[in-house]
Design an enzyme around this catalytic site. Sequence first.
Site, short mmCIF file in Angstrom:
data_model
loop_
_atom_site.label_atom_id
_atom_site.label_comp_id
_atom_site.label_asym_id
_atom_site.label_seq_id
_atom_site.Cartn_x
_atom_site.Cartn_y
_atom_site.Cartn_z
N GLU A 5 0.82 -1.21 0.00
CA GLU A 5 0.00 0.00 0.00
C GLU A 5 0.86 1.26 0.00
OE1 GLU A 5 -3.03 0.83 -0.39
OE2 GLU A 5 -4.03 -1.13 -0.40
N GLU A 15 2.28 1.66 -3.49
CA GLU A 15 1.28 2.07 -4.47
C GLU A 15 0.90 3.54 -4.31
OE1 GLU A 15 -1.07 -2.21 -5.11
OE2 GLU A 15 -2.04 -0.56 -4.05
N GLU A 16 0.69 3.99 -3.07
CA GLU A 16 0.19 5.35 -2.85
C GLU A 16 1.28 6.42 -2.95
OE1 GLU A 16 -2.12 5.77 0.68
OE2 GLU A 16 -3.66 4.34 0.03
#
Length: 340
Positions: A219, A222-223
């Site tokens: 996460e 990805e962010e």
Amino acid sequence: MSFRACKLCSSSLLATSKLLLTSSALPNLQARALLGSIFPQAQGLKKSLILPRQYMSASLASLVKEEEVRGKDNEILGAVEDQHGGVIVTMDGPMDSLVFASLLDASISQWRQQGKKGVWIKLAREHSNLVDPAVKAGFKFHHAEPDYLMLVHWIPNTPDTLPANASHRVAIGAFVMNNNKEVLVVQESNGRFSGTGVWKLPTGAVNEGEDICTAAVREVKEETGIDTQFVEVLAFKERHKSFFQKSELFFVCMLQPRSSKIQRQVSEIEAAQWMPVEDYVAQPFVRENKLFHFLTKISLSKFHGNYDGFSTLLTTTSSCKKSYLYFNNKEAGHMLASKL
């Protein structure tokens, strides 16, 4: 043509018909009716004109169980036993809804006589025409996935003990702080915090089959584009009636950064930055929200070495699958070295 030759021809046609009839469920029934009009004797061949078998595995135990489920009457749906006295039907091939309704009725009758309890029907997405007859037969929706729908029915007149659908989903929040005591934070372009100006920790849902520690690293990448290494689960909380009325387990994870250049996820993240921890804590949302405020205290305590969370230990289960154990590692060295 002699009587012997005629008889031989008829026998050959019947043998060929039997072979064709075992190829799929729908042609089986239609072809039997056709054969019955041409060869009256074919109507009595119930034991040879059977539905195709559906095996869960190639083991001998599975084969024996399926024969037990079928019993003496072959005019039922192919099924395999589960581990709790029920049966599982997997509809992979096409079937007319009226044919399915008739077979389902006969199947339930036989399974009831055999003392079966729960009946599970797994319908591939392309066989949605079978949903209506299943519902009319008393089946309920249990859960759905992108490629199938699972329906279930409890046969006996006793309390229903079938397991419910999954009640929780799992999510993570990632606390990432560099050596300059700057916290990695983002502003979301959609969702609860969209347009509020709140800088928050990267968060996200854990995918099916994904470990919590892996999800946290994914996460963040990805962010924000930042590479990290998982350190510990610092704490976790529960939130009920969250996502489509499901409960949520939210794990706050400490990660160590392995890179510093931010590349935000354009589709979901409005902005991302390294923010001084004092500025992060000073946000009204963090100060006024007891939960976020306390989680920040825990994270800072861990950063300064004054808190022990839950680290990971890669272990093996009884089924020989790899699995992470999350535990407090304060005495980990002693425990791993000692014997019971």
